[in-house]
Design a protein around this motif. Structure first.
Motif, short mmCIF file in Angstrom:
data_model
loop_
_atom_site.label_atom_id
_atom_site.label_comp_id
_atom_site.label_asym_id
_atom_site.label_seq_id
_atom_site.Cartn_x
_atom_site.Cartn_y
_atom_site.Cartn_z
N TYR A 22 -14.18 17.25 25.65
CA TYR A 22 -14.15 15.93 24.80
C TYR A 22 -15.33 14.85 24.87
CZ TYR A 22 -9.26 17.63 25.05
OH TYR A 22 -8.23 18.46 24.81
N HIS A 23 -16.42 15.40 25.40
CA HIS A 23 -17.66 14.79 25.25
C HIS A 23 -17.58 13.56 26.14
CE1 HIS A 23 -18.29 16.96 21.23
NE2 HIS A 23 -18.24 17.77 21.99
N ILE A 24 -16.97 13.69 27.39
CA ILE A 24 -16.90 12.13 28.25
C ILE A 24 -18.11 12.23 29.08
CG2 ILE A 24 -15.36 11.14 29.60
CD1 ILE A 24 -12.92 12.51 28.02
N THR A 25 -18.48 11.40 29.49
CA THR A 25 -19.51 11.18 30.56
C THR A 25 -18.84 10.56 31.69
OG1 THR A 25 -21.44 10.96 29.16
CG2 THR A 25 -21.66 9.97 31.37
N MET A 26 -19.01 11.05 33.11
CA MET A 26 -18.47 10.63 34.24
C MET A 26 -19.32 9.83 35.12
SD MET A 26 -17.68 11.59 37.65
CE MET A 26 -17.74 13.42 37.80
N PHE A 27 -18.93 8.69 35.58
CA PHE A 27 -19.61 7.96 36.54
C PHE A 27 -19.08 8.31 37.75
CE2 PHE A 27 -21.28 4.41 33.81
CZ PHE A 27 -22.28 5.51 33.07
N PRO A 28 -19.63 8.83 39.06
CA PRO A 28 -18.84 9.31 40.20
C PRO A 28 -18.52 8.23 41.21
CG PRO A 28 -21.27 9.92 40.34
CD PRO A 28 -20.99 9.44 38.96
N ILE A 29 -17.52 8.10 41.75
CA ILE A 29 -17.29 7.04 43.03
C ILE A 29 -17.81 7.79 44.39
CG2 ILE A 29 -15.43 6.20 44.43
CD1 ILE A 29 -15.18 5.03 41.44
N ARG A 30 -18.24 6.93 45.33
CA ARG A 30 -18.77 7.34 46.49
C ARG A 30 -17.78 7.65 47.44
NH1 ARG A 30 -22.28 3.00 48.20
NH2 ARG A 30 -21.06 1.66 46.86
N ILE A 31 -18.07 8.70 47.87
CA ILE A 31 -16.83 9.22 49.22
C ILE A 31 -17.99 8.88 50.36
CG2 ILE A 31 -15.61 10.81 50.13
CD1 ILE A 31 -14.74 10.24 47.27
N ILE A 32 -17.39 8.15 51.02
CA ILE A 32 -18.41 7.66 52.53
C ILE A 32 -17.77 7.85 53.57
CG2 ILE A 32 -19.54 5.54 53.53
CD1 ILE A 32 -19.29 4.21 50.82
N TYR A 33 -18.52 8.92 54.35
CA TYR A 33 -18.20 9.33 55.96
C TYR A 33 -19.17 8.58 56.72
CZ TYR A 33 -15.38 13.02 53.97
OH TYR A 33 -14.40 13.93 53.48
N LYS A 34 -19.09 8.68 58.17
CA LYS A 34 -19.77 8.05 58.97
C LYS A 34 -21.34 8.21 59.05
CE LYS A 34 -16.06 7.14 62.47
NZ LYS A 34 -15.57 7.63 63.58
N GLU A 35 -21.41 9.93 58.79
CA GLU A 35 -22.84 10.44 58.90
C GLU A 35 -23.46 10.39 57.33
OE1 GLU A 35 -24.23 10.93 61.56
OE2 GLU A 35 -22.37 10.55 62.61
N ARG A 36 -22.79 10.45 56.15
CA ARG A 36 -23.42 10.34 54.96
C ARG A 36 -22.15 10.38 53.92
NH1 ARG A 36 -24.78 16.33 52.26
NH2 ARG A 36 -24.63 14.72 50.48
N GLU A 37 -22.73 9.87 52.70
CA GLU A 37 -21.92 9.77 51.66
C GLU A 37 -22.08 10.97 50.59
OE1 GLU A 37 -23.72 6.56 48.51
OE2 GLU A 37 -23.12 5.69 50.52
N PHE A 38 -21.19 11.12 49.66
CA PHE A 38 -21.11 12.08 48.69
C PHE A 38 -20.62 11.33 47.41
CE2 PHE A 38 -20.02 14.16 52.67
CZ PHE A 38 -20.99 15.01 52.73
N LEU A 39 -21.05 12.13 46.48
CA LEU A 39 -20.71 11.76 44.87
C LEU A 39 -19.58 12.51 44.50
CD1 LEU A 39 -24.26 11.45 43.03
CD2 LEU A 39 -23.03 9.66 44.09
N ASP A 40 -18.49 11.83 44.21
CA ASP A 40 -17.06 12.43 43.94
C ASP A 40 -17.18 13.50 43.03
OD1 ASP A 40 -14.49 12.80 43.82
OD2 ASP A 40 -13.90 11.06 42.53
N SER A 61 -16.01 3.83 47.69
CA SER A 61 -16.72 2.92 47.26
C SER A 61 -17.08 2.84 45.68
CB SER A 61 -18.03 2.48 47.95
OG SER A 61 -18.42 1.23 47.72
N LEU A 62 -17.45 2.09 45.17
CA LEU A 62 -17.95 1.78 44.07
C LEU A 62 -18.86 2.79 43.17
CD1 LEU A 62 -18.90 -2.03 43.59
CD2 LEU A 62 -16.63 -0.87 43.00
N PRO A 63 -18.87 3.29 41.88
CA PRO A 63 -19.72 4.36 41.44
C PRO A 63 -21.38 3.96 41.88
CG PRO A 63 -18.22 3.55 39.69
CD PRO A 63 -18.28 2.57 40.96
N ASP A 64 -21.87 5.28 41.98
CA ASP A 64 -23.27 5.00 42.70
C ASP A 64 -24.15 4.54 41.18
OD1 ASP A 64 -26.17 6.47 42.44
OD2 ASP A 64 -25.38 6.67 44.64
N LEU A 65 -24.58 3.21 41.45
CA LEU A 65 -25.22 2.65 40.28
C LEU A 65 -26.57 3.63 39.89
CD1 LEU A 65 -24.30 -0.99 40.53
CD2 LEU A 65 -23.26 0.77 39.50
N ALA A 66 -27.41 4.03 40.86
CA ALA A 66 -28.64 4.73 40.42
C ALA A 66 -28.22 6.19 39.66
CB ALA A 66 -29.15 5.09 41.66
N TYR A 67 -27.12 6.66 39.96
CA TYR A 67 -26.61 7.80 39.16
C TYR A 67 -26.37 7.21 37.66
CZ TYR A 67 -24.15 12.02 37.86
OH TYR A 67 -23.57 13.24 36.99
#
Length: 281
Positions: A22-40, A61-67
């Motif tokens: 459907y030609h949709i762009t996705m902005f990933p939420i951040r998944i945050i652990y003690k040691e590192r975080e991941f883009l959902d 947390s909020l979407p990664d704004l740099a991404y």
């Protein structure tokens, strides 16, 4: 001439296949652990998140704004003039406000924000319908007007195995959560017209909860034509069984089985089954 990009955050739980369709762009939420975080969805899968829950419950947390900035730059380079951004409920997340600030830095294109007033796959359903409208050549004003109606016809419910994860994430009052756990109730959660979560009903035990989910689905299907997405988080067997029970209903226009994504699964916890449904106009 308008060239419209449809964007949603990863709380929508859309697969990459659906996003592409459907030609949709996705902005990933951040998944945050003690040691590192991941883009959902990009750097962590639902299976990985559920597998680690016993060791550590991450936060979101909020979407990664740099991404997001990189995605905006890419879309602008492709000639898009208008961005329609469909977000998780503003009463459950600061995502909408964060992306509005992002939009203020790009005055050469037009940002339009649509608060889904929900979360998870119901939000995704709204994004899918927006994608269909954009592909059909509708203009921004028409899409935003029609999405108001789509939002009214879109519903979502999910049966939780425990309230612990919603309580930890601050999405549900601690008193409500504790009372439910004391008497071993399995709550079925939905969102209201203000975009807030509420307990739709409670069931005693998992079997009764799954039966209640089916009853709620049938309350929509028996009224008229619907599209249905069965949702499962670490509960593939139960999700598939529910799909099999319902797939022959005469009022089904569409049915699929979808997975609760990492950012949503952090708050629902494991072993959840639910659905998103769109009443056809």
């Amino acid at each position: 001439m308008q060239k419209i990009a449809i964007i949603t955050d990863s709380c929508s739980d859309l697969t990459f296949e659906t996003l592409n369709q459907y030609h949709i762009t996705m902005f990933p939420i951040r998944i945050i652990y003690k040691e590192r975080e991941f883009l959902d969805k990009i750097e962590i899968t639902s299976e990985e998140m559920y597998a680690n829950l016993q060791k550590e419950i991450p936060s979101t947390s909020l979407p990664d704004l740099a991404y997001c900035e990189k995605q905006v730059a890419k879309l602008k380079a492709e000639g898009f003039t208008d961005f329609i951004i469909i977000t998780v409920s503003s009463n459950l997340s600061g995502t909408l406000n964060a992306l509005k600030i992002l939009g203020e830095h790009h005055t050469d294109v037009n940002f339009h924000f649509f608060d889904s007033l929900t979360l998870g796959y119901p939000q995704g359903v709204i994004a899918i319908e927006a994608g269909k409208l954009a592909i059909a050549g509708e203009n921004v004003e028409s899409i935003l007007t029609k999405l108001e109606d789509v939002r009214k016809r879109t519903h979502g419910y999910i049966a939780l195995d425990t309230l612990e994860y919603l309580k930890r994430g601050g999405r549900l009052g601690k008193t409500t959560a504790t009372l439910g756990e004391l008497i071993s109730l399995k709550p079925i959660i939905s969102s209201n017209d203000e975009g807030l979560l509420f307990t739709y009903c409670k069931a005693r035990g998992r079997k009764q909860a799954l039966s209640k989910v089916k009853q709620i689905i049938l309350s929509y299907l028996d009224k008229g034509k619907c599209s249905l997405w069965i949702l499962q988080g670490n509960a593939l067997k139960d999700g598939y069984a529910l799909l099999e029970e319902l797939k022959s209903h005469p009022n089904l226009n569409f049915i699929s089985l979808e997975t609760v994504g990492p950012s949503m699964g952090v708050h629902t916890g494991p072993n959840v089954v639910g659905f998103a449904i769109l009443e056809e106009a």
